[in-house]
Write an enzyme that holds these catalytic residues in place. Structure first.
Site, short mmCIF file in Angstrom:
data_model
loop_
_atom_site.label_atom_id
_atom_site.label_comp_id
_atom_site.label_asym_id
_atom_site.label_seq_id
_atom_site.Cartn_x
_atom_site.Cartn_y
_atom_site.Cartn_z
N GLY A 257 14.03 -10.95 9.86
CA GLY A 257 12.66 -11.33 10.12
C GLY A 257 12.41 -11.46 11.62
O GLY A 257 11.47 -10.92 12.15
N THR A 486 21.39 -15.30 8.63
CA THR A 486 22.02 -16.24 9.54
C THR A 486 23.33 -16.80 9.00
O THR A 486 24.15 -17.30 9.75
CB THR A 486 21.08 -17.43 9.78
OG1 THR A 486 20.76 -17.97 8.49
CG2 THR A 486 19.81 -16.99 10.47
N GLY A 527 16.80 -24.05 11.44
CA GLY A 527 17.07 -24.10 10.02
C GLY A 527 18.27 -24.96 9.67
O GLY A 527 18.18 -25.89 8.86
N ILE A 609 29.77 -25.95 16.89
CA ILE A 609 29.64 -24.67 16.19
C ILE A 609 30.19 -24.87 14.78
O ILE A 609 31.37 -25.16 14.58
CB ILE A 609 30.40 -23.56 16.95
CG1 ILE A 609 29.78 -23.37 18.33
CG2 ILE A 609 30.37 -22.26 16.14
CD1 ILE A 609 28.29 -23.03 18.34
N PRO A 612 32.34 -20.59 13.07
CA PRO A 612 32.55 -19.67 14.20
C PRO A 612 32.37 -18.21 13.82
O PRO A 612 31.97 -17.41 14.66
CB PRO A 612 34.00 -19.96 14.63
CG PRO A 612 34.61 -20.78 13.57
CD PRO A 612 33.51 -21.44 12.80
N GLY A 685 20.68 -25.15 17.57
CA GLY A 685 20.38 -23.85 16.99
C GLY A 685 21.02 -22.73 17.79
O GLY A 685 21.17 -22.81 19.01
N GLY A 687 20.44 -19.17 16.74
CA GLY A 687 19.92 -17.88 16.31
C GLY A 687 19.19 -17.11 17.40
O GLY A 687 19.02 -15.90 17.28
N GLU A 688 18.74 -17.79 18.42
CA GLU A 688 17.88 -17.12 19.39
C GLU A 688 18.45 -17.05 20.80
O GLU A 688 18.11 -16.16 21.57
CB GLU A 688 16.50 -17.81 19.39
CG GLU A 688 15.80 -17.54 18.07
CD GLU A 688 14.58 -18.39 17.81
OE1 GLU A 688 13.49 -17.96 18.18
OE2 GLU A 688 14.72 -19.48 17.21
#
Lengths: 725, 183, 328
Positions: A257, A486, A527, A609, A612, A685, A687-688
């Site tokens: 997405g 993810t 998330g 983390i 990993p 987070g 993801g970005e």
């Protein structure tokens, strides 16, 4: 000096007293490189995405939307006769015949509700037919007449329509000022004053937006390719005037997405409409060629960055002024000047956003909105400043690492940018770097290396979750989370296993449906923190309940629920951000102007983390998208026709296998970061942030290779070769 | 089917075809406009092959046709009568994962999973191509033909897999997985 | 896509007869471009005559050393064929520079020659395009045209031919063998594709109903040093911004005995660089001579607002490839 390993460690130590809780059981699953729970389904083709039914109902119909072919104006007539005459056509919905909907918050969802065309590609009709070929043919046979108006789709820095909004995306104030940035800039002995341009970009997840909709009486069931079934559920209930219990939305597997599926997009509304209108289940998968116009894009951004510094590199003035476009129907302002508020210590700072409403599709989120373009500009300017100072670019960043958040004045809950830079420099072999540009030649190739910093805020939303202790010794976790690739399923099961103090394989996890406990969407790199906190809390509560429980479990098992609305609503007295450092090595072909990345390294400080294996994949995935932003990706707004010229994957170049180095030339590492001010897992987070510093690191490496400073992306041969001449 | 020299007034627009799909004969009537991909996904319930672009620009629909990898979105089903099709659902034999499927699991060579079936079928196809000595754009052009299999270096794998886009950026792990199988 | 009929031909004669008998018929081979354009509504056949299983899938060496390539030979098989790799490496390289492994497994020799421009205005039936719909105008000329032609374009059309293979065939002096209602004929590949002129709707000199049956590589270019280089926006799986196919033969005295030079991505057809070839023939291929010759050719270029970069790009590529071949 702030930011050294010692001071960071002491910051962690002093704040450890405020630790919210210590896990009840010794951590075992968290931090382990657990394989994805749905892995087997994904490698055998068993994982089913939105419209992928094992048994498509025999009466299932297919819908195909009709996009507008003018950029501004009104639909004056829709001639459906030819389409309806074709074999297999069931219906053609138009602004005149489509079911009336409630008013959506997002005007982009008021599809077929009015005759206005706000941009080219806006849907003006929907064909519904027996089969996919029938639906495509019917859509092509719909004849739409328009009263076209003149359009303006061209963003310029001095556009008369530019205005300063109240807020940029994410609720950030459009303007922040500290001190007198202009005066400090004028007084600084060393300056950088540069403008950067980033073109429109498109998310292009591999799975185009798609939905399957079915009405059973007054109950609407939708399988949607979405980052959050919850928001889709809420919107559909409102649009179709249904109670929440009359709508079910399922998003079991989602083919990516990157922001473009964050909130409902027109396809899901159209699918539900078509199903209601025809009384049949309907599949609607958007053609790839429509996506550029209807599911959002990263808006183009024009940046002016002004940095003033002392001769030792100490920043005295930081200004970042951004101009971007938005649509006529919904304000979305890419918050590209926001990262400059948090990155570097400077007594004087100015960060502003201006938006120009144009006859363009509404921009939306694309991986690290704000940070990705903003940090390209800021980190390119920092590299220019390092050059002007004759200072190593790593050292320049270290020298300006702030002790507290420059914008809010709050202490950082944790900030280990300096450690990322130092560790990255060590892993990358930065110490051996000859800083002189354009001196490394291998035949026709010039090579160079570059560095850039990255940041991404810690975001959190309220969530609920339940967990049930089952008779067979297992535990069932339920939360309407979404796994868009993810590894959310897996990491939530890991969180549950640790909170319950049980083995990972005794946890079953159910996500991706509004039948499950309410939860926020997968977005903003929030998330895992949001869902995970609720899962953790539910598991903790269940553990306590089980400890009190005597005798055998009841037949239905023993369930505990959690709702983190209160926790998520608290505003902690800390600035909370993840940080990272990106290093790149490039080669520039002087014959062709082709730039290729030879090595790419990311080092992150992102809390704990949790997995990993999947974390590394996400980091590298973000870096790969950043590589695309730097070298291959761009959309071009066509001034004459008012659409993006690149509407397919042959013209919009996402990186291919051949563009991306393989291990060990690409990798992601992280520094151990213990931050008690985040959530029970101690995670930020991830993801970005991987995309954030990558474009600037690559651009800076190209400068190091060629001696040429490019200030506009992407670095394709049409731009690079003429500059090399 | 054969051509008749006089065009019939109402030529049929559907035909009966038999496809060998994952080892089983599947006979069905297809709309001439239907692609192999749509027949697999909508008529046969085999949704492993994905529709990412429907124009041969992403590789998510890659399947094996008579043993060779091909974009099923550009193949008209009617023209495939009598061919053998292997989809991702047919890669595992007798309950055993194909080694490249196992390698994908071991290497976390997927994220959202939507390009994965195409990547897997493409990898299986390229193994055969390299074994047959087929060169790629990065194979040394001075290497004469008839030298046997092409060694699948990381660079060779990257070039040969470039017809399979992955937006999540799983490429390095995919290359590692493919390398694992070649070792 | 409207419903259409489908016939599978068993022979070339049957195919052309079926085509002639059905108005609106189109030949279907690999379909990689035709099916793509049918989905766009650019191609609207009423009948597809499937020629993909015709017995035209062989590669055959003729007694004089020429190579006859059947029209339905798949691009991947052609690229991998030992005689092509060893004697015509430029063709193998050009094929392998195009598309992807799986597309090359589908696409045929004949189909590759007939693939149509990737101009976005051509592909979008809602926009003007003189190639798709004569007389409607050219959206690209004043629009987005970074990828468009710098050589041989006309006021009516600035599209480029997207093929890599055809560029190599042009440099190799290949010929195209056709069969149609008028019988058999042979056309040099350099005359097969047209410049747009006043009729951009005609990509080639193919007559209605004609079918490509084979491509012939002449013996005289077999075994000569040759190479293909392509520049593109990403490292693989992308159309050429510019490309070069070159064949160069230097005699014992160090003078150019034979040269074939063709550009891709610059024009409506593979651009055979006759001016450059004439300048190079008979003299030593020094760096200076090569640059002079290439500049003479590219002096014909008429770049548009946003594609002037293609001229130095093509120049650099050509100089580089010719210099490398000269050193062999």
């Amino acid at each position: 000096m702030p930011g050294t390993a010692t001071s960071a460690a002491s910051r962690t130590a002093t704040s450890a007293a405020t630790r919210t809780r210590v896990p009840a059981a010794p951590a075992r699953a968290l931090g382990a490189a657990a394989e994805r729970l749905e892995g087997l389904d994904k490698v055998t083709g068993a994982a089913r995405y939105a419209t992928e039914l094992a048994h498509t109902p025999p009466d299932c119909a297919y819908a195909w939307p009709v996009p507008a072919t003018v950029a501004s104006g009104r639909v004056t007539a829709v001639d459906t006769a030819a389409a309806l005459a074709l074999p297999g056509t069931l219906a053609v919905l138009t602004p005149d015949t489509a079911p009336r909907l409630g008013e959506p918050d997002d005007p982009n969802l008021a599809v077929l509700q009015h005759h206005t065309v706000p941009h080219r590609g806006w849907y003006v009709a929907l064909a519904v037919a027996e089969t996919l070929p029938d639906a495509r043919a019917a859509a092509a046979a719909v004849h739409v007449t328009y009263a076209a108006e003149p359009h303006d789709v061209t963003l310029t820095p001095d556009h008369p329509g530019a205005y300063e909004p109240q807020e940029a995306n994410g609720g950030h104030p459009a303007r922040r000022e500290r001190g007198d940035a202009a005066a400090a800039f004028a007084a600084a002995p060393v300056h950088v004053d540069a403008t950067y341009r980033i073109p429109p970009l498109h998310n292009h997840p591999m799975e185009p937006h798609a939905a399957y909709a079915r009405w059973d009486g007054d109950h609407l069931t939708v399988y949607d390719s979405s980052q959050g079934a919850g928001p889709v559920h809420a919107v559909l209930a409102r649009l179709f005037g249904l109670r929440r219990d009359q709508v079910t939305v399922v998003s079991q597997h989602v083919g990516g997405g990157f922001g473009s599926k964050g909130t409902p997009r027109p396809h899901v509304v159209l699918a539900a409409m078509a199903a209601r209108h025809t009384g049949r289940p309907v599949k609607l998968a958007l053609p790839r060629g429509h996506l550029a116009a209807v599911v959002g894009h990263r808006a183009p951004t024009l940046h002016r960055v002004r940095l003033g510094a002392e001769r030792d590199g100490t920043l005295t003035s930081v200004s970042h002024e951004v101009t971007t476009h938005t649509s006529r129907i919904r304000e979305f302002v890419e918050q590209a000047a926001v990262p400059a508020r948090v990155m570097y210590a400077s007594p004087h700072s100015l960060t502003t956003h201006r938006a120009v409403p144009l006859d363009v599709p509404t921009p939306s989120w694309m991986r690290a909105p704000g940070e990705a373009p903003g940090m390209y500009a800021l980190e390119s300017a920092m590299d220019e400043l390092a050059g002007a100072l004759g200072l190593d670019p790593v050292e320049l960043r270290v020298r300006n690492d702030p002790a507290t958040d420059p914008d809010s004045g709050l202490p950082f809950s944790s900030r280990h940018l300096v450690e990322c830079l130092r560790e990255g420099a060590r892993l990358f072999g930065w110490a051996d770097r000859d800083p002189r540009p354009a001196v490394r030649r291998e035949g026709t190739l010039l090579t160079g290396t570059g560095v850039a910093a990255a940041t991404y805020p810690v975001l959190l939303s309220p969530s609920t979750a339940t967990v049930t202790a089952l008779h067979d010794g297992g535990y069932a976790v339920a939360v309407n989370a979404t796994d868009i690739g993810t590894g959310a399923r897996t990491v939530l099961a890991q969180i549950a296993a640790d909170a319950l103090g049980v083995a990972l394989d005794s946890v079953r996890i159910d996500i991706g449906s509004t039948r499950l406990p309410r939860a926020p969407l997968a977005g903003g790199s929030s998330g895992t923190a949001s869902w995970g906190w609720a899962v953790h809390a539910a598991c903790t509560r269940l553990t306590e309940r089980l400890a009190r429980h005597a005798g055998p479990l009841p037949v239905e098992g023993l369930t505990a629920s959690a709702d983190t609305t209160e926790e998520a609503g608290r505003t902690p007295p800390f600035a909370r951000h993840a940080f990272g450092a990106h290093f790149a090595e490039v080669q520039v072909d002087t014959v062709t102007g082709e730039v290729r990345v030879r090595r790419l390294l990311g080092v992150y400080a992102a809390g704990r983390i949790l997995n990993p294996r999947t974390a590394r994949s996400q980091f590298i995935g973000g870096m790969t998208m950043g590589l695309g932003m730097a070298l291959t990706e761009h959309s071009t707004m066509d001034p004459a026709f008012g659409d993006f010229a690149e509407h397919d994957l042959a013209s919009y170049h996402v990186p291919s296998h051949a563009d991306v180095p393989s291990a060990p030339d690409i990798d992601a590492y992280w520094v151990e970061e213990e931050d008690p001010h985040l959530n029970p897992m101690g995670s930020k987070g991830i993801g970005e942030i991987g995309i954030v510093g990558t474009p600037a690191a690559i651009g800076n490496a190209v400068h190091h290779a060629t001696g040429i400073r490019f200030r506009e992306l992407p670095l394709t041969p049409d731009r690079v070769l003429p500059a090399l001449a | 089917m054969s051509a008749s020299h006089a065009a019939p007034a109402q030529a049929p627009t559907r035909s009966r075809v038999t496809l060998q799909v994952n080892g089983s004969p599947r006979t069905l009537t297809v709309d001439h406009r239907a692609t192999l991909l749509d027949v697999l996904r909508e008529d046969l319930g085999l949704t492993g092959a994905k529709k990412g672009c429907d124009h041969g620009q992403c590789g998510a629909c890659t399947v094996l046709v008579d043993g060779r990898r091909a974009n099923s979105c550009l193949l008209l089903a009617v023209a495939q009568d009598g061919t053998e099709i292997i989809t991702v659902e047919g890669l595992a034999a007798g309950g055993e994962l194909h080694p490249v499927q196992q390698a994908f699991l071991d290497r976390d060579a997927y994220q959202c999973g939507y390009c994965t079936p195409g990547q897997l079928c493409s990898a299986v196809g390229l193994f055969a191509e390299a074994a047959a000595g087929h060169p790629s754009y990065v194979t040394d052009p001075t290497r004469p033909s008839g030298q046997g299999p092409v060694e699948l270096t990381a660079e060779e794998i990257r070039e040969r897999m470039s017809g399979n886009l992955c937006r999540c950026g799983a490429y390095p792990n995919i290359v590692a997985a493919v390398e694992d199988v070649t070792r | 896509m409207k419903p259409y009929a489908y016939v599978r031909a068993r022979s070339v004669e049957e195919a052309t007869a079926a085509h002639a008998a059905r108005p609106g018929a189109r030949y279907l081979a690999g379909g990689t471009n035709l099916v793509d354009l049918m989905k766009h509504g650019v191609e609207t056949p009423e009948t597809l005559v499937d020629v993909s299983r015709l017995p035209l899938d062989g590669i055959e060496e003729l007694p004089d050393g020429a190579l006859r390539i059947g029209a339905t030979v798949r691009n991947s098989d052609l690229a991998a064929h030992p005689l092509v790799r060893d004697r015509h490496p430029v063709l193998s390289q050009a094929l392998l520079a195009g598309a992807s492994g799986q597309l090359r497994n589908i696409a045929t020799t004949g189909g590759n020659l007939l693939q149509r421009t990737r101009c976005p205005y051509f592909q979008d039936t809602a926009k003007p395009c003189n190639k798709r719909e004569p007389g409607t105008g050219c959206g690209a000329r004043d629009g987005i045209h970074r990828d468009h032609a710098v050589l041989g374009h006309s006021p009516h059309c600035i599209a480029t031919n997207p093929s890599d293979m055809a560029v190599a065939l042009a440099a190799l002096d290949a010929t195209v063998h056709l069969y149609g209602p008028g019988g058999e004929r042979t056309v040099p590949v350099t005359d097969f594709h047209r410049l747009p002129g006043d009729h951009p709707e005609r990509d080639t000199v193919l007559e209605p109903g004609e079918l490509i049956t084979a491509v012939m590589l002449p013996a005289r270019t077999a075994g000569l040093p040759s190479a293909y280089r392509k520049a593109r926006d990403r490292a693989s799986y992308a159309f050429a911004l510019a490309s070069v196919a070159a064949v160069l033969d230097v005699d014992d005295a160090g003078a150019v005995r034979h040269v074939g030079l063709a550009f891709g991505g610059l024009a409506h057809r593979p651009w055979r660089a006759r001016l450059a070839e004439t300048a190079l023939l008979g003299a030593p291929p020094t760096e200076h001579a090569i640059a002079h010759a290439v500049d003479a050719e590219l002096g014909l270029a008429q770049p548009l607002r946003d594609n002037a970069f293609k001229v130095p790009l093509a120049r650099n590529l050509a100089c580089r490839v010719l210099s490398e071949l000269a050193r062999r």
